[in-house]
Design a protein around this motif. Structure first.
Motif, PDB file in Angstrom:
ATOM      1  N   THR A 477       0.839  -1.193   0.000  1.00 22.82           N
ATOM      2  CA  THR A 477       0.000   0.000   0.000  1.00 22.82           C
ATOM      3  C   THR A 477       0.877   1.247   0.000  1.00 22.82           C
ATOM      4  OG1 THR A 477      -0.075   0.297   2.402  1.00 22.82           O
ATOM      5  CG2 THR A 477      -1.588  -1.330   1.444  1.00 22.82           C
ATOM      6  N   PRO A 478       0.284   2.423  -0.185  1.00 25.60           N
ATOM      7  CA  PRO A 478       1.071   3.663  -0.082  1.00 25.60           C
ATOM      8  C   PRO A 478       1.646   3.879   1.315  1.00 25.60           C
ATOM      9  CG  PRO A 478      -0.993   4.059  -1.236  1.00 25.60           C
ATOM     10  CD  PRO A 478      -1.074   2.681  -0.684  1.00 25.60           C
ATOM     11  N   PHE A 479       1.209   3.098   2.296  1.00 23.89           N
ATOM     12  CA  PHE A 479       1.653   3.258   3.676  1.00 23.89           C
ATOM     13  C   PHE A 479       2.654   2.171   4.082  1.00 23.89           C
ATOM     14  CE2 PHE A 479      -2.933   4.032   3.054  1.00 23.89           C
ATOM     15  CZ  PHE A 479      -2.924   5.414   3.080  1.00 23.89           C
ATOM     16  N   HIS A 480       3.186   1.471   3.108  1.00 25.28           N
ATOM     17  CA  HIS A 480       4.080   0.342   3.376  1.00 25.28           C
ATOM     18  C   HIS A 480       5.366   0.819   4.051  1.00 25.28           C
ATOM     19  CE1 HIS A 480       5.774  -3.684   2.634  1.00 25.28           C
ATOM     20  NE2 HIS A 480       6.909  -3.043   2.387  1.00 25.28           N
ATOM     21  N   THR A 481       5.817   0.063   5.070  1.00 23.58           N
ATOM     22  CA  THR A 481       7.081   0.317   5.746  1.00 23.58           C
ATOM     23  C   THR A 481       7.841  -0.999   5.867  1.00 23.58           C
ATOM     24  OG1 THR A 481       6.268  -0.076   8.005  1.00 23.58           O
ATOM     25  CG2 THR A 481       5.974   2.151   7.084  1.00 23.58           C
ATOM     26  N   CYS A 482       9.021  -0.916   6.456  1.00 20.68           N
ATOM     27  CA  CYS A 482       9.812  -2.123   6.650  1.00 20.68           C
ATOM     28  C   CYS A 482       9.163  -3.087   7.632  1.00 20.68           C
ATOM     29  CB  CYS A 482      11.217  -1.758   7.112  1.00 20.68           C
ATOM     30  SG  CYS A 482      11.270  -0.866   8.686  1.00 20.68           S
TER      31      CYS A 482
END
Length: 509
Positions: A477-482
């Protein structure tokens, strides 16, 4: 562009005559196209509303928890809780974005792709990346309907409803008891006079008249009022922190501090493991606001920065909580055996002894000191005036989402939501009139808060990723993080289970 296409396709079905291409061109270029961002609020307004949900009266118990467990241990636990809550909130937003992609892939979106085959090079599901839209939101219970098995969905619904009703009940009792305390000096939960009971019940009636209409309003309609309450919250916190800092350098609290400035109370330890259970149960739940994430996210204009603002809210509250708890516990110290001296369980009660420079028994009769004292001690009551409508709105929206489809189709959506919000707001108010012992309520909400803050976000993160992979839909998603990974979600889920078991063993045995 995609929002306009969807709106145009819906309008095409209502028109007759002419080619589809001509009608599409006229609809896209015509002045009648409605701005999809009309009626939205700025992300800063959403941030302030989020702060109102987080900064309730529960955080006023943190200084007492620090005094029991030690200031260093308290800072570590608050920091840990802030990071975990930020991560799990991000997972909820990601799950909502994936739910939207899945919904579009299996519902109206398939018709859209077929109708726009000449306009787009591909109609595969991979062209539907997850996103959070202005015109669609997914509350917690709606996400549970999409991703959980029936037995798990029922368990989540029961846990959510029990938690929310207990939370609203506690808000009402805290408002009534705060007003009664200010008016009569008695506490409704202890032995009290008949005038205290009268003030308590009258204040709840006044509280109901204020919060029920607000609960029936949308978030964007409450922006102005909620911004005012945010300013009050921040100013109250700064007033408490600054006056305590001044007192630390002016005079020791009841002559128990150091012999020279700064006057740190000698009864406070850096680490005291005997108070860890109280500390973690208090710190672990005071930042739980995951139940309201969809209602707050929906009207925010810049959806791509949602997680950034949510994270900023958690870290802001963490800094405020640490600042208040640290200064108050260092100055007031550990309570004595009768609980009348030292850091109070509700720290605003310590300002009954404020003199203008420090804190001594009896306080001061100066006008400005009295004004400041009432400004601070009224915090629990004033905070509930904004917390209750926001939480009642979230509960009402979730009640609407779990209603059978035929019930929702029986009347316009606005009318059904009005009924569910009234059902959410009236029941706790009526219950608080006759039952105001919060001991069991705090234990229930403390236990279920870990379910809402840890178990539900982690399980939704795992299940939504797996569902997207199964349907060949991009799960990033546009909110993807590690940390947006299945192993990370499993790790926090195991942590949440452990915390629930620990809470049960410490509070229910």
């Amino acid at each position: 562009y995609q929002r306009r296409v969807r709106g145009c396709l819906a309008s095409l079905k209502m028109q007759k005559g002419g080619s589809d291409e001509a009608r599409m061109e006229s609809l896209i270029a015509g002045p009648e196209v409605i701005d999809p961002e009309a009626g939205l609020v700025s992300n800063m307004s959403g941030y302030l509303i989020m702060m109102n949900v987080i900064i309730g009266s529960g955080c006023l118990g943190l200084p007492y928890a620090f005094s029991q467990s030690g200031w260093l241990l308290g800072v570590c636990v608050i920091s840990f809780s802030t990071v975990i809550n930020s991560v799990t909130m991000g997972w909820l937003v990601e799950s909502m974005a994936r739910a939207d992609a899945i919904d579009r892939a299996g519902g109206e979106s398939s018709q859209m792709l077929e109708a726009t085959a000449d306009m787009e090079a591909s109609s595969s599901l991979s062209t539907l990346p997850p996103a959070v839209r202005h015109d669609r939101k997914y509350e917690v219970l709606q996400l549970s309907k999409m991703f959980y098995l029936p037995w798990a969905r029922m368990a989540v619904e029961l846990s959510f409803l029990l938690y929310m009703y207990c939370l609203l009940w506690s808000y009402t009792v805290m408002f009534g008891s705060s007003v009664a305390k200010i008016a009569t000096g008695d506490t409704i939960q202890d032995s009290h006079s008949s005038s205290c009971t009268l003030w308590y019940r009258l204040s709840i009636l006044a509280f109901a008249a204020a919060v029920i209409p607000a609960t029936c309003m949308e978030i964007k309609q409450q922006t102005g009022v909620q911004t005012f309450f945010s300013m009050y919250r921040f100013s109250s916190f700064f007033a408490m922190i600054i006056t305590t800092l001044i007192a630390i350098f002016e005079a020791p609290y009841e002559h128990k501090g150091s012999s020279s400035s700064p006057y740190i109370n000698s009864s406070l330890k850096a680490v005291d493991w005997s108070g860890f259970a109280l500390l973690f149960s208090t710190a672990g739940v005071c930042q739980i606001m995951h139940f309201s994430f969809a209602s707050i996210a929906e009207p925010m204009r810049q959806k791509r920065t949602l997680v950034r603002y949510f994270t900023a809210g958690f870290f802001t509250s963490g800094l405020l909580f640490c600042g208040l708890a640290l200064t108050c516990s260092l100055y007031f110290g550990k309570p004595d055996s009768d609980g009348n001296h030292g850091t109070q369980e509700l720290v605003t009660l310590n300002w009954d002894e404020y003199t203008g420079t420090d804190f001594q028994e009896g306080g001061s009769s100066k006008i400005w000191v009295k004004i400041l004292r009432y400004y601070v001690t009224a915090f629990p009551a004033v905070a509930m005036l904004s917390n209750y409508p926001l939480c009642g709105l979230a509960l009402g929206n979730n009640l609407y989402d779990i209603m059978p489809s035929k019930w929702r189709a029986s009347a316009p959506e606005a009318r059904i939501k009005l009924y569910t919000r009234l059902a959410a707001s009236i029941l706790p108010l009526g219950l608080s009139i006759v039952v105001y012992d919060l001991t069991i309520v705090f234990k229930i909400t403390g236990l279920l808060a870990f379910v809402l803050g840890y178990l539900i976000p982690t399980s939704l993160q795992v299940l939504s990723i797996k569902r997207c992979i199964q349907l060949s839909i991009p799960h990033k998603t546009p909110f993807h993080t590690c940390l947006s990974t299945i192993p990370a979600a499993y790790a926090v889920f195991v942590l949440g289970v452990g915390l629930i078991i620990y809470t049960i063993t410490t509070f229910f045995t």
